[in-house]
Design a protein around this motif. Structure first.
Motif, PDB file in Angstrom:
ATOM      1  N   GLY A 475       0.792  -1.222   0.000  1.00 51.68           N
ATOM      2  CA  GLY A 475       0.000   0.000   0.000  1.00 51.68           C
ATOM      3  C   GLY A 475       0.819   1.265   0.000  1.00 51.68           C
ATOM      4  O   GLY A 475       0.263   2.354  -0.134  1.00 51.68           O
ATOM      5  N   LEU A 476       2.164   1.142   0.181  1.00 51.60           N
ATOM      6  CA  LEU A 476       2.994   2.342   0.321  1.00 51.60           C
ATOM      7  C   LEU A 476       3.959   2.566  -0.832  1.00 51.60           C
ATOM      8  O   LEU A 476       4.248   3.707  -1.194  1.00 51.60           O
ATOM      9  CB  LEU A 476       3.790   2.268   1.628  1.00 51.60           C
ATOM     10  CG  LEU A 476       2.974   2.354   2.926  1.00 51.60           C
ATOM     11  CD1 LEU A 476       3.895   2.235   4.126  1.00 51.60           C
ATOM     12  CD2 LEU A 476       2.217   3.672   2.990  1.00 51.60           C
ATOM     13  N   PHE A 477       4.473   1.487  -1.411  1.00 52.87           N
ATOM     14  CA  PHE A 477       5.469   1.632  -2.469  1.00 52.87           C
ATOM     15  C   PHE A 477       4.834   1.391  -3.836  1.00 52.87           C
ATOM     16  O   PHE A 477       3.829   0.687  -3.979  1.00 52.87           O
ATOM     17  CB  PHE A 477       6.625   0.652  -2.248  1.00 52.87           C
ATOM     18  CG  PHE A 477       7.416   0.954  -1.002  1.00 52.87           C
ATOM     19  CD1 PHE A 477       8.323   1.999  -0.976  1.00 52.87           C
ATOM     20  CD2 PHE A 477       7.226   0.199   0.151  1.00 52.87           C
ATOM     21  CE1 PHE A 477       9.041   2.280   0.172  1.00 52.87           C
ATOM     22  CE2 PHE A 477       7.945   0.474   1.302  1.00 52.87           C
ATOM     23  CZ  PHE A 477       8.858   1.522   1.315  1.00 52.87           C
ATOM     24  N   ASP A 478       5.447   1.973  -4.846  1.00 54.39           N
ATOM     25  CA  ASP A 478       4.922   1.870  -6.210  1.00 54.39           C
ATOM     26  C   ASP A 478       5.070   0.447  -6.726  1.00 54.39           C
ATOM     27  O   ASP A 478       6.142  -0.163  -6.645  1.00 54.39           O
ATOM     28  CB  ASP A 478       5.675   2.840  -7.130  1.00 54.39           C
ATOM     29  CG  ASP A 478       5.522   4.282  -6.677  1.00 54.39           C
ATOM     30  OD1 ASP A 478       4.462   4.593  -6.111  1.00 54.39           O
ATOM     31  OD2 ASP A 478       6.457   5.080  -6.878  1.00 54.39           O
ATOM     32  N   ARG A 479       3.967  -0.091  -7.328  1.00 55.04           N
ATOM     33  CA  ARG A 479       4.027  -1.399  -7.987  1.00 55.04           C
ATOM     34  C   ARG A 479       4.272  -1.159  -9.480  1.00 55.04           C
ATOM     35  O   ARG A 479       3.625  -0.310 -10.087  1.00 55.04           O
ATOM     36  CB  ARG A 479       2.712  -2.151  -7.819  1.00 55.04           C
ATOM     37  CG  ARG A 479       2.263  -2.336  -6.377  1.00 55.04           C
ATOM     38  CD  ARG A 479       1.111  -3.296  -6.333  1.00 55.04           C
ATOM     39  NE  ARG A 479       0.392  -3.221  -5.063  1.00 55.04           N
ATOM     40  CZ  ARG A 479      -0.569  -4.067  -4.714  1.00 55.04           C
ATOM     41  NH1 ARG A 479      -0.938  -5.026  -5.540  1.00 55.04           N
ATOM     42  NH2 ARG A 479      -1.173  -3.955  -3.550  1.00 55.04           N
ATOM     43  N   PRO A 527      13.716  -5.548  -4.277  1.00 48.80           N
ATOM     44  CA  PRO A 527      14.129  -6.286  -5.480  1.00 48.80           C
ATOM     45  C   PRO A 527      13.097  -6.155  -6.599  1.00 48.80           C
ATOM     46  O   PRO A 527      11.967  -5.724  -6.382  1.00 48.80           O
ATOM     47  CB  PRO A 527      14.218  -7.730  -4.979  1.00 48.80           C
ATOM     48  CG  PRO A 527      13.246  -7.790  -3.851  1.00 48.80           C
ATOM     49  CD  PRO A 527      13.309  -6.442  -3.192  1.00 48.80           C
ATOM     50  N   GLU A 528      13.484  -6.514  -7.787  1.00 48.17           N
ATOM     51  CA  GLU A 528      12.564  -6.476  -8.921  1.00 48.17           C
ATOM     52  C   GLU A 528      11.419  -7.475  -8.688  1.00 48.17           C
ATOM     53  O   GLU A 528      11.635  -8.564  -8.165  1.00 48.17           O
ATOM     54  CB  GLU A 528      13.328  -6.821 -10.205  1.00 48.17           C
ATOM     55  CG  GLU A 528      12.489  -6.641 -11.462  1.00 48.17           C
ATOM     56  CD  GLU A 528      13.278  -6.945 -12.730  1.00 48.17           C
ATOM     57  OE1 GLU A 528      12.729  -6.727 -13.816  1.00 48.17           O
ATOM     58  OE2 GLU A 528      14.442  -7.399 -12.618  1.00 48.17           O
ATOM     59  N   HIS A 529      10.230  -7.066  -9.047  1.00 50.88           N
ATOM     60  CA  HIS A 529       9.027  -7.892  -8.866  1.00 50.88           C
ATOM     61  C   HIS A 529       8.777  -8.224  -7.394  1.00 50.88           C
ATOM     62  O   HIS A 529       8.228  -9.275  -7.059  1.00 50.88           O
ATOM     63  CB  HIS A 529       9.111  -9.196  -9.677  1.00 50.88           C
ATOM     64  CG  HIS A 529       9.397  -8.986 -11.131  1.00 50.88           C
ATOM     65  ND1 HIS A 529       8.642  -8.147 -11.928  1.00 50.88           N
ATOM     66  CD2 HIS A 529      10.376  -9.506 -11.933  1.00 50.88           C
ATOM     67  CE1 HIS A 529       9.135  -8.151 -13.160  1.00 50.88           C
ATOM     68  NE2 HIS A 529      10.191  -8.963 -13.202  1.00 50.88           N
ATOM     69  N   TRP A 530       9.174  -7.325  -6.517  1.00 50.92           N
ATOM     70  CA  TRP A 530       9.005  -7.558  -5.078  1.00 50.92           C
ATOM     71  C   TRP A 530       7.547  -7.756  -4.684  1.00 50.92           C
ATOM     72  O   TRP A 530       7.248  -8.454  -3.721  1.00 50.92           O
ATOM     73  CB  TRP A 530       9.584  -6.379  -4.287  1.00 50.92           C
ATOM     74  CG  TRP A 530       8.844  -5.071  -4.522  1.00 50.92           C
ATOM     75  CD1 TRP A 530       9.132  -4.142  -5.467  1.00 50.92           C
ATOM     76  CD2 TRP A 530       7.699  -4.601  -3.830  1.00 50.92           C
ATOM     77  NE1 TRP A 530       8.237  -3.097  -5.413  1.00 50.92           N
ATOM     78  CE2 TRP A 530       7.345  -3.359  -4.409  1.00 50.92           C
ATOM     79  CE3 TRP A 530       6.930  -5.096  -2.776  1.00 50.92           C
ATOM     80  CZ2 TRP A 530       6.264  -2.607  -3.968  1.00 50.92           C
ATOM     81  CZ3 TRP A 530       5.861  -4.345  -2.340  1.00 50.92           C
ATOM     82  CH2 TRP A 530       5.522  -3.119  -2.927  1.00 50.92           C
ATOM     83  N   LEU A 538      12.565 -13.223   3.527  1.00 53.07           N
ATOM     84  CA  LEU A 538      13.115 -14.250   4.414  1.00 53.07           C
ATOM     85  C   LEU A 538      14.636 -14.277   4.366  1.00 53.07           C
ATOM     86  O   LEU A 538      15.287 -14.811   5.274  1.00 53.07           O
ATOM     87  CB  LEU A 538      12.546 -15.621   4.052  1.00 53.07           C
ATOM     88  CG  LEU A 538      11.022 -15.767   4.215  1.00 53.07           C
ATOM     89  CD1 LEU A 538      10.574 -17.146   3.726  1.00 53.07           C
ATOM     90  CD2 LEU A 538      10.623 -15.553   5.668  1.00 53.07           C
ATOM     91  N   SER A 539      15.200 -13.702   3.298  1.00 52.18           N
ATOM     92  CA  SER A 539      16.659 -13.657   3.189  1.00 52.18           C
ATOM     93  C   SER A 539      17.240 -12.411   3.841  1.00 52.18           C
ATOM     94  O   SER A 539      18.455 -12.284   3.970  1.00 52.18           O
ATOM     95  CB  SER A 539      17.079 -13.710   1.708  1.00 52.18           C
ATOM     96  OG  SER A 539      16.590 -12.560   1.021  1.00 52.18           O
ATOM     97  N   TRP A 540      16.386 -11.489   4.250  1.00 55.81           N
ATOM     98  CA  TRP A 540      16.858 -10.279   4.936  1.00 55.81           C
ATOM     99  C   TRP A 540      17.088 -10.605   6.414  1.00 55.81           C
ATOM    100  O   TRP A 540      16.475 -11.520   6.978  1.00 55.81           O
ATOM    101  CB  TRP A 540      15.813  -9.178   4.840  1.00 55.81           C
ATOM    102  CG  TRP A 540      15.769  -8.464   3.504  1.00 55.81           C
ATOM    103  CD1 TRP A 540      16.114  -8.978   2.292  1.00 55.81           C
ATOM    104  CD2 TRP A 540      15.341  -7.123   3.291  1.00 55.81           C
ATOM    105  NE1 TRP A 540      15.917  -8.048   1.313  1.00 55.81           N
ATOM    106  CE2 TRP A 540      15.446  -6.881   1.893  1.00 55.81           C
ATOM    107  CE3 TRP A 540      14.892  -6.102   4.107  1.00 55.81           C
ATOM    108  CZ2 TRP A 540      15.108  -5.661   1.317  1.00 55.81           C
ATOM    109  CZ3 TRP A 540      14.552  -4.886   3.530  1.00 55.81           C
ATOM    110  CH2 TRP A 540      14.665  -4.653   2.162  1.00 55.81           C
ATOM    111  N   SER A 541      17.932  -9.819   7.040  1.00 57.70           N
ATOM    112  CA  SER A 541      18.151  -9.989   8.472  1.00 57.70           C
ATOM    113  C   SER A 541      16.936  -9.473   9.238  1.00 57.70           C
ATOM    114  O   SER A 541      16.142  -8.677   8.718  1.00 57.70           O
ATOM    115  CB  SER A 541      19.402  -9.222   8.920  1.00 57.70           C
ATOM    116  OG  SER A 541      19.180  -7.812   8.822  1.00 57.70           O
ATOM    117  N   ALA A 542      16.808  -9.948  10.480  1.00 58.89           N
ATOM    118  CA  ALA A 542      15.671  -9.513  11.296  1.00 58.89           C
ATOM    119  C   ALA A 542      15.687  -7.998  11.489  1.00 58.89           C
ATOM    120  O   ALA A 542      14.644  -7.342  11.490  1.00 58.89           O
ATOM    121  CB  ALA A 542      15.696 -10.221  12.649  1.00 58.89           C
TER     122      ALA A 542
END
Length: 670
Positions: A475-479, A527-530, A538-542
């Protein structure tokens, strides 16, 4: 509202005589007084005296009052005689002095006196004056409860006395008597409730508008269950929801004469300053239906239409009406003279500043177009079409030139529509496997599947936090493109545009600029197509996920304060600011244009005092408001002052230790 005083109303002095003529109250009192003077006092035993319903007193003396009265009688005797009437059973019913009779009974019970010893002074009057004497005697000794006065008036009416006679006997205005008699027709249970002070006189007045005792009791019960102590206006609305004021356009169109002739009854509100009168709404609507049906038939005959119909609502362009009817009135063809006249009227409309004149000019234009339209409706056209009559709320409305759709025409329209559909290329979606199964089964199994996923997700906080963060990002970032279904029903939308439009700093505000910089930074890390899935989180740190989640959550904060009924809402930000150890000075300071310039001089002076600049406060209040605002911006920002109502309250412990006090911590200049 009916008054409940028991003293007679005084009439104005006559202008031609030195003495005022005696009014009805004085006359009644004098008649009764003369009778009582002429009636000898008889000493009667307590055993011959009895209680009677002719005594209007319905709220009895308390036991304590009677005991005190008994002590007085024992000490000095009965100083004021009782008033009674001969009853058919030979006893004397007490219509004035029931408290003294009960007190005497206490003395008899204690053995101080004998029940058969004649010692009670009584004046016996004619039976027909019993109620009048009771109301007068009780009113003089102790103001009667409204319920007692109402019952007294009802008793006099049941004895055959007219409003005028009751008015003359007791000295009340006829209007007051009519109101009391109206209240006397309340359900007995409601009068008992009034006597117990469990319903107010004003609430009873509203309930008199109900036609039956059952309806009165029903409305009161429903109102008490819903509101406990319902307002008078609420009761009035409930009682009259099946009624219609005689001032209503619908009733005026039907006419009072026709309504009464049809057996209708009118209910007058004697307790309204406007003296409102109501009719039965259902009966009025029934009469309206009949009158407009006749009107439709008359228009059909006079104008030569093939048929006519009536209903309360006008013919519209909704689906139901379109299936059966079509507007077919031909277009108007204006003559050159009519065109010229319409042009002149339109020019006058452009020049006028009066809405009334504009309405009158538009009405004349409409009349010209209407006449031209009807002129095009030939006798043959009218014979093939009909006229529709309806009610528009204030008057009847006529819609002419209506065509009834036949079954053959409807079939032809459906056939043409189907042909148009056949000529349109359609695309079908791929088959969905679940479509092969019953919809109820699919819905049930999807519910079962959802519960299983919920319990599994509850045990995986890393996945649930990632899913929540991704859902809020949507709802916040551009798709860029594409979209997929979102399993988590959560969202946050930015209100920064609205906040910036309200905040004095606007688009250039320090806080807003910082938020936009943060958003651009986060946008670059996605990332692209986020937006097509959340598993990349899940690959990002907490710490990275929590930082992004915190940024998204911040956009859902709403601390706007509104003012309703002269009271400003408490800020919702206090607790959050305490958790953040927030200092507003980091992001905003008041200035002359957006804050101090909006205050009164006295409020600017008060701000100086709160900032500890008491000496300067006396000087600044002598300045013009614009100069005072500029001085405040410089002086108060120099000491880091902020409006007290924009700063969260200090914790209780801190507040107790503080030695500074502020007289008023609420600034309503917001």
């Amino acid at each position: 509202m009916v008054t409940t005083h028991s003293t007679a109303n005084k009439t104005a002095k006559a202008t031609r005589s030195k003495k005022a003529a005696p009014d009805a109250a004085q006359t009644a009192s004098q008649t009764l007084l003369q009778l009582l003077i002429a009636t000898p006092v008889q000493l009667m035993p307590y055993s011959r005296l009895s209680r009677t319903d002719l005594n209007v007193r319905r709220i009895p003396h308390t036991d304590k009052e009677v005991e005190e009265l008994a002590d007085s009688i024992e000490a000095v005797g009965i100083l004021q005689n009782l008033i009674g009437v001969e009853l058919p059973d030979g006893s004397v019913g007490v219509v004035g002095g029931e408290g003294r009779r009960r007190a005497t009974g206490i003395l008899v019970k204690k053995g101080i006196t004998d029940a058969d010893t004649p010692f009670v002074p009584v004046k016996v009057i004619p039976l027909e004056l019993a109620v009048v004497a009771s109301m007068t005697e009780n009113g003089q000794r102790k103001n009667m409860h409204p319920a007692e006065q109402i019952v007294g008036f009802r008793t006099l009416e049941q004895e055959g006395k007219t409003v005028s006679q009751i008015s003359a006997l007791l000295g009340y205005a006829p209007r007051h008597v009519q109101r009391c008699l109206k209240l006397a027709n309340l359900a007995p249970s409601l009068l008992d409730t009034l006597a117990r002070d469990e319903i107010s006189l004003e609430q009873c007045e509203a309930l008199t508008l109900a036609d039956t005792h059952e309806r009165q009791e029903q409305v009161w019960k429903e109102a008490v269950e819903q509101w406990r102590d319902p307002a008078v206006q609420t009761l009035r609305k409930m009682v009259t929801n099946d009624k219609m004021a005689v001032s209503h356009p619908m009733f005026e169109f039907v006419g009072e004469e026709a309504y009464i002739a049809a057996g209708g009854t009118l209910t007058a509100d004697l307790f309204s300053d406007r003296d409102s009168t109501f009719a039965d709404a259902a009966q009025v609507k029934s009469l309206l239906s009949g009158k407009l049906t006749v009107l439709a038939a008359r228009i059909q005959q006079e104008q030569g239409w093939g048929w006519s119909e009536f209903r309360m609502s006008e013919l519209g362009d909704n689906v139901t009406d379109r299936e059966q009817y079509r507007f077919a009135m031909p277009d108007a063809v204006l003559t050159e003279e009519e065109k010229q006249r319409v042009s002149e009227l339109e020019e006058k409309m452009e020049a006028t500043d009066s809405h009334d004149d504009e309405y009158a000019l538009q009405q004349e234009i409409d009349d010209i177009v209407c006449e031209a339209t009807y002129r095009e409706a030939t006798p043959e056209f009218r014979a093939a079409h009909g006229v529709w009559v309806s009610w528009d709320g204030g008057n009847f409305k006529v819609q002419a030139g209506i065509h009834k759709v036949t079954d053959e025409e409807r079939q032809e329209e459906e056939k043409a529509l189907q042909e148009r559909r056949d000529n349109v290329m359609t695309y079908t979606t791929p088959d969905i496997p679940a479509d092969a199964y019953p919809a109820t089964l699919v819905k049930a199994m999807s519910a079962e599947r959802t519960l299983a996923v919920q319990v599994e997700l509850a045990g995986r906080p890393d996945v649930s936090v990632a899913l929540l963060t991704w859902t809020l990002c949507l709802g916040l970032f551009d798709r860029r493109h594409g979209q997929r279904s979102e399993p988590l029903k959560a969202s946050v939308s930015s209100n920064q545009y609205h906040l910036a439009s309200l905040a004095p700093s606007g688009e250039e505000g320090k806080a807003l600029m910082a938020l936009r910089t943060q958003k651009a930074t986060f946008q670059a890390t996605l990332p692209e197509h986020w937006h097509l899935g959340f598993t990349w989180l899940l690959s990002w740190s907490a710490e990275e996920v929590n930082t992004l989640l915190g940024f998204c959550a911040a956009h859902g904060i709403d601390g706007i304060q509104e003012r309703l009924y002269n009271r400003t809402d408490k800020s919702a930000l206090d607790g959050l600011e305490a958790a953040l150890d927030f200092d507003l000075r980091k992001w905003w300071q008041p200035d002359a244009e957006s804050y101090f310039g909006k205050l009164k001089i006295a409020q600017i002076g008060k701000a100086y005092e709160q900032a500890g600049l008491t000496d300067k406060a006396g000087e600044v209040v002598k300045l013009k408001r614009r100069d005072a605002a500029k001085a405040a911006e410089q002086d108060l920002n120099a000491v880091g002052w902020l409006p007290d109502w924009m700063v969260r309250p200090a914790p209780a412990a801190q507040a107790e230790e503080s030695t500074e006090t502020v007289a008023d911590t609420t600034d309503h200049a917001a």
